[in-house]
Design a protein around this motif. Sequence first.
Motif, PDB file in Angstrom:
ATOM      1  N   LEU A   9      10.384 -74.434 -29.513  1.00  9.51           N
ATOM      2  CA  LEU A   9      11.348 -74.161 -28.452  1.00  9.51           C
ATOM      3  C   LEU A   9      12.716 -74.057 -29.104  1.00  9.51           C
ATOM      4  N   LYS A  10      13.354 -72.890 -28.940  1.00 11.69           N
ATOM      5  CA  LYS A  10      14.651 -72.640 -29.567  1.00 11.69           C
ATOM      6  C   LYS A  10      15.738 -72.637 -28.492  1.00 11.69           C
ATOM      7  N   PHE A  11      16.662 -73.608 -28.613  1.00 13.68           N
ATOM      8  CA  PHE A  11      17.768 -73.681 -27.659  1.00 13.68           C
ATOM      9  C   PHE A  11      18.830 -72.655 -28.044  1.00 13.68           C
ATOM     10  N   ASN A  12      19.325 -71.970 -27.046  1.00 10.38           N
ATOM     11  CA  ASN A  12      20.299 -70.895 -27.294  1.00 10.38           C
ATOM     12  C   ASN A  12      21.736 -71.323 -27.030  1.00 10.38           C
ATOM     13  N   ARG A  13      21.938 -72.173 -26.026  1.00 12.38           N
ATOM     14  CA  ARG A  13      23.303 -72.474 -25.605  1.00 12.38           C
ATOM     15  C   ARG A  13      23.736 -73.899 -25.899  1.00 12.38           C
ATOM     16  N   GLU A  14      22.829 -74.731 -26.355  1.00  5.21           N
ATOM     17  CA  GLU A  14      23.161 -76.129 -26.610  1.00  5.21           C
ATOM     18  C   GLU A  14      22.686 -76.549 -27.989  1.00  5.21           C
ATOM     19  N   ARG A  15      23.398 -77.497 -28.568  1.00  4.11           N
ATOM     20  CA  ARG A  15      23.054 -78.020 -29.887  1.00  4.11           C
ATOM     21  C   ARG A  15      22.378 -79.375 -29.739  1.00  4.11           C
ATOM     22  N   ILE A  16      21.224 -79.537 -30.349  1.00  2.00           N
ATOM     23  CA  ILE A  16      20.449 -80.773 -30.214  1.00  2.00           C
ATOM     24  C   ILE A  16      21.070 -81.863 -31.091  1.00  2.00           C
ATOM     25  N   THR A  17      21.251 -83.056 -30.505  1.00  2.00           N
ATOM     26  CA  THR A  17      21.790 -84.181 -31.283  1.00  2.00           C
ATOM     27  C   THR A  17      20.857 -85.382 -31.311  1.00  2.00           C
ATOM     28  N   TYR A  68      12.812 -86.304 -23.948  1.00  2.00           N
ATOM     29  CA  TYR A  68      14.231 -86.218 -23.595  1.00  2.00           C
ATOM     30  C   TYR A  68      14.999 -85.646 -24.789  1.00  2.00           C
ATOM     31  N   ILE A  69      15.864 -84.670 -24.528  1.00 10.31           N
ATOM     32  CA  ILE A  69      16.657 -84.037 -25.587  1.00 10.31           C
ATOM     33  C   ILE A  69      18.137 -84.110 -25.218  1.00 10.31           C
ATOM     34  N   VAL A  90      11.661 -81.847 -21.808  1.00 12.70           N
ATOM     35  CA  VAL A  90      10.665 -80.863 -22.231  1.00 12.70           C
ATOM     36  C   VAL A  90       9.274 -81.455 -22.068  1.00 12.70           C
ATOM     37  N   ASN A  91       8.369 -80.659 -21.495  1.00  7.48           N
ATOM     38  CA  ASN A  91       6.960 -81.038 -21.415  1.00  7.48           C
ATOM     39  C   ASN A  91       6.313 -80.726 -22.765  1.00  7.48           C
ATOM     40  N   VAL A  92       5.859 -81.764 -23.507  1.00  2.00           N
ATOM     41  CA  VAL A  92       5.359 -81.532 -24.865  1.00  2.00           C
ATOM     42  C   VAL A  92       3.980 -80.875 -24.868  1.00  2.00           C
ATOM     43  N   GLU A  93       3.286 -80.862 -23.736  1.00  5.37           N
ATOM     44  CA  GLU A  93       1.982 -80.203 -23.701  1.00  5.37           C
ATOM     45  C   GLU A  93       2.142 -78.687 -23.655  1.00  5.37           C
ATOM     46  N   SER A  94       3.052 -78.223 -22.808  1.00  4.98           N
ATOM     47  CA  SER A  94       3.256 -76.775 -22.677  1.00  4.98           C
ATOM     48  C   SER A  94       4.512 -76.295 -23.390  1.00  4.98           C
ATOM     49  N   PHE A  95       5.347 -77.234 -23.815  1.00  6.23           N
ATOM     50  CA  PHE A  95       6.634 -76.929 -24.439  1.00  6.23           C
ATOM     51  C   PHE A  95       7.503 -76.043 -23.533  1.00  6.23           C
ATOM     52  N   THR A  96       7.554 -76.462 -22.294  1.00  3.23           N
ATOM     53  CA  THR A  96       8.419 -75.778 -21.326  1.00  3.23           C
ATOM     54  C   THR A  96       9.475 -76.758 -20.841  1.00  3.23           C
ATOM     55  N   LEU A  97      10.630 -76.234 -20.485  1.00  3.74           N
ATOM     56  CA  LEU A  97      11.732 -77.054 -20.005  1.00  3.74           C
ATOM     57  C   LEU A  97      11.556 -77.389 -18.536  1.00  3.74           C
ATOM     58  N   SER A  98      11.866 -78.626 -18.183  1.00  4.51           N
ATOM     59  CA  SER A  98      11.889 -79.027 -16.786  1.00  4.51           C
ATOM     60  C   SER A  98      13.214 -78.598 -16.162  1.00  4.51           C
ATOM     61  N   SER A 153      17.513 -68.636 -19.931  1.00  4.91           N
ATOM     62  CA  SER A 153      18.413 -68.351 -21.054  1.00  4.91           C
ATOM     63  C   SER A 153      18.746 -69.599 -21.873  1.00  4.91           C
ATOM     64  N   LEU A 154      18.352 -70.777 -21.360  1.00  2.14           N
ATOM     65  CA  LEU A 154      18.693 -72.010 -22.053  1.00  2.14           C
ATOM     66  C   LEU A 154      17.916 -72.167 -23.348  1.00  2.14           C
ATOM     67  N   ALA A 155      16.621 -71.864 -23.316  1.00  2.26           N
ATOM     68  CA  ALA A 155      15.783 -72.021 -24.504  1.00  2.26           C
ATOM     69  C   ALA A 155      14.655 -71.007 -24.471  1.00  2.26           C
ATOM     70  N   GLN A 156      14.210 -70.639 -25.668  1.00  2.00           N
ATOM     71  CA  GLN A 156      13.154 -69.639 -25.799  1.00  2.00           C
ATOM     72  C   GLN A 156      11.901 -70.312 -26.350  1.00  2.00           C
ATOM     73  N   HIS A 157      10.772 -70.099 -25.648  1.00  2.00           N
ATOM     74  CA  HIS A 157       9.506 -70.672 -26.108  1.00  2.00           C
ATOM     75  C   HIS A 157       8.851 -69.736 -27.113  1.00  2.00           C
ATOM     76  N   ILE A 158       8.425 -70.297 -28.253  1.00  2.00           N
ATOM     77  CA  ILE A 158       7.782 -69.504 -29.308  1.00  2.00           C
ATOM     78  C   ILE A 158       6.420 -70.131 -29.599  1.00  2.00           C
ATOM     79  N   PRO A 159       5.320 -69.444 -29.294  1.00  2.00           N
ATOM     80  CA  PRO A 159       4.004 -70.021 -29.622  1.00  2.00           C
ATOM     81  C   PRO A 159       3.834 -70.122 -31.134  1.00  2.00           C
TER      82      PRO A 159
END
Length: 1146
Positions: free
Chosen positions: A137-145, A157-158, A168-176, A1071-1077
């Motif tokens: 999962l690649k975040f586009n607008r926020e920086r992970i700390t 929790y990120i 983020v749901n770690v099973e599907s790697f989708t954002l809530s 637009s917040l994050a992009q899911h990459i299989p």
Amino acid sequence: MKKFNIRKVLDGLTAASSSSSSATAQPGAPRENDVVQETLQTEQFQLCKTVRHGFPYQPSSMAFDPVQKILAIGTQSGALRLFGRAGVECYCQHESGAAVIQLQFLINEGALVSALADDSIHLWNLRQKIPAILHSLKFNRERITYCHLPFQSKWLYIGTERGNIHIVNVESFTLSGYVIMWNKAIELSTKTHPGPVVHISDNPMDEGKLLIGFECGVVVLWDLKSKKADYRYNYDEAIHSVAWHHEGKQFVCSHSDGTLTTWNVRAPAKPAQIITPHGKQPKDGKKPEPCKPILKVEYKTTRAGDPFMVLSGGLSYDTVGRRACLTVMHGKSTAVLEMDYPIVDFLTLCETPYPNDYQEAYAVVVLLEKDLVVIDLGQIGYPIFENPYPLGIHESPVTCCEYFADCPAELIPALYSIGSRQKRQGYSKKEWPISGGNWGQGAQSYPEIIITGHADGSIKFWDASALMLQVLYKLKTAKVFERARGKDEKPSTDIVEEDPFAIQTLSWCPESRMLCVAGVSAHVIVYRFSKQEITTEVVELLEVRMQSEFSDVDSPDPGGEQTPTLPTSGTSSSPQESEPHFQPCTGSNSSDGPRDNIPCLQVRSSPLKQSPGYQVELVIQLVWVSGEPPQQITSLAINSSYGLVVFGNSNGLAVVDYLQKTLLLNMGTSELYSPSEPYQRQPRSPRKARQPSGALCDSNDGSNASEDRCKSPTSGPSSPCNSDDERKQKFIEKVKLKSRRFSKTVASDFAKMSRKISSSGEHKPDQDAKDNSFTRSRSSSVTSIDRESREAISSFHFCESYSRKTESLVSPCLLVGTTQGFVIMVALSLPPGGDQRLQQPVGISSCGTLMRLKGGILTMALLDSTGTLLPPSYEPWHDPNASDEEKEKSRRRRPASSPSSQEGQDIQFAVLCSEKQAKVVALPSQTCIYKHSITETSFVLRADVVQIAGTNCITCFCANGHIMTLSLPSLRPLLDVNYLPLTDMRIARTFCFSNMGQALYLTSPTEIQRITYSQETCDNLQEMLSELFTPVETPEAPNRGFFKGLFGGGAQSLDREDLFGETAAGKASRSLAQHIPGPGSMEGMKGAASGVVGELARARIALDERGQKLGELEERTAAMMASAESFSKHAHDMMLKYKDKKWYQL
């Protein structure tokens, strides 16, 4: 089996070969009835990485699975290293190469989440031997700390730099759709941004309460259900970390001023306690002086005693220069544990994975910049555990490396038995706590040994069998020399600025166990292996004057009578025309008198106690000559059967008889070329008298060592295009100065890189000039400097062969290779064995040039008429300190007599490989029968003749990254893979091939990467690799107790699905994050594979997943049945208890 002859020699060439290589049959090729049967085919070769050993270079983060007992370390280059029990290691790499900022295990699930500095998170599947990414999962607008994954939760929790928290749901790697915004978390009256999120954790007793730490010093307890802040805790200093008490009523914060604040959850007004662990307490009651930031704190409780508080940092500012410390506070005692390197991270290992139970801490894992330390908290004094991993490769920087596969079986036990006595004492008596995973079940059973030479003069022997690595024995060569006690006492004769004992090259004979090493201070040490301790009263020393020849003309023009004639085929090439080898001696006319006959290092004069293992036999030192320092040794070889050590540099070569302790030969390179009167040739300018080249000179002590395939790439340095003699000379002096500072002729390697990679256009005419005829043009700066530079000896090979075309019997010989591409045959005349060998002199005579190749000679070998490798003869090992009878029993020499050569028939093949090409020469006729151009635009860094699949081949590693193999004797290309472009001289210096399709190199200053070029090893790799995940039952949750269950105490669970699921929280912004299989997921498989193979792979993965789910279903069914049975039993007991009672008796 395929037969190759003159008609079929071009079969199997790869048209796409980057080297544009071609094998050409020469006029002297074998006739139809003389063909050599070759069995190697291209299908037997495949290149792949196997394992990586050593300490993770530039570590940045760490995580531990307390159930699986697996440790994960992330690095600044995006690498992941996973460790279990001794021998269980795994390496994987994020494609982006971004730094790993945080790691989180899905505890006992066989999965790992990694957060990277490029704001991406990845889910790794550890249930397979080679871990793969399932989702990204690649975040586009926020920086992970910061990231936090609660135990047995699928919601991650990120925290971000903006102060927001995403889920983020770690099973599907989708954002809530559930997001905690920073402006909702802090008080409305706050006028400033609270800064990035530096901590997230849930209350151990209430999963619905989330503790959020902001950098500015604000901590918020957030109620997930009501979506609002319950309490806010404010402190003036920035926060670095937060830790909970397991009961969820208190937490501790570490701050940037070196303080720890303890807060009661329900009392946010002020801290319950403020302490400065390392602060000096003023007497007047004022606040203590601020200290360095406490970067991390952990708070761990014990059922039976005081809690542990472990922290890093926080030292007083007046402790300048003090090493990094880990502080362990337990009750009233505070222990400050000094570390050798700065602390990157630490983790406290606890008995339970549940955060709401007594933690029972038993160890602390401390990740340092260059080491991994595990501290035992259960013993007094906090001793460390003995580390079973091979993390000490970089203890001193590695300067050279050799790899020996399929060694004699008794070698590893012998080295281990003496090495086990060198181990330190004082370790914890408990077993290593990181004990997860299982070893591989590979069929690879042959012994493998890796030898590393280091900058401090130490040599380490490693057992590398079965894809593992374990140190066997460490030898300290610096013990032979006197050490300077202070900086002022540093001898002025040093030719290197630092690390004067650094190992330059080594030669080892596994069969005889003889070892010979050459150091950067122009010294050679010969070692014998003994199981008995001895005391050497006087270390035997032999000093050698290897004198430069001077050119009496400024121009690199040929020197007429000084140019010897050479056998050439078809073209007229003179070896000496292209290069006056030697530079003027700068110090010969100095007023204070030039240094002369002074070695660079002082051999110790006091008795030397030598422990069992490798013991010094002889020290050979090159000395200063008329103010000119000795040149560093570029090649080295030893032969235990002949009792000879040979070494060479840019001045020439020297042969030493270590049995008689004498110098047999000390000759300039140019003197070797002429077959007639090799010792009588006069120097071209006056110089001091020296010992006659062939004279016998008494010396102190001798020893025996092994044949080395020393193939360091050495050739003349280059310069900018400049025909001015003065500037040219300055450049040469600069290169010479650099060559003194770098080991293994690194300076010339750099010169070659710039010349042969970046200036390939200039290089071609230079090579043509070298290989064909001399060109007098000075238009090419490369050519003129090459002629100006010295020709160095680049390789040696002891063999039993035909020294001249007219010979009919084989005899001991020495093949000498030079950086100008010449191969010179030297005949050796050995006296009979026994006492005569120790009394009669060894005869040496040069037989002239055998062949010339383009580029410096890297390796040489000999095959018999059937294509079988003829290894150098050796004397089997015997203990030098054993009785004479035992020595005599074990001594033998391989028979020197081979089948005699009939008239006009060749029965040997000499295999010669240089930086540019390979040739196979028939002996004794000395005709080139096969020739192969390996590369035109690059150059070979390392080449070896190796055994694989029961036969032999040449393996090459080029500077352009290609790894190639060529068949023998026909030089058919079998493998050509663009593997690793040369980006670091470390790779060039340490890359080496071995038998059985193995190779290795130093991929970073702390790590060894092993690779294989064998298809068989690649096929068996899955079986040989260790398993990280093993099925382990998760420990039972802590008992809540009767009263807590009755009155609602204990841990409060939370149905996060109801809160964070799509139904309740909605969808997150796309637009917040992009899911990459990932390539390891089903989507990745669908994208990466197609057709029948892809369908099969998908079916197999689906079958595995179905089997896994069925297994889980079976476990759940069994658990439900057990629960039902228990309920039935309790109900029956209750019925019996109340069966006969009246209602008013209940």
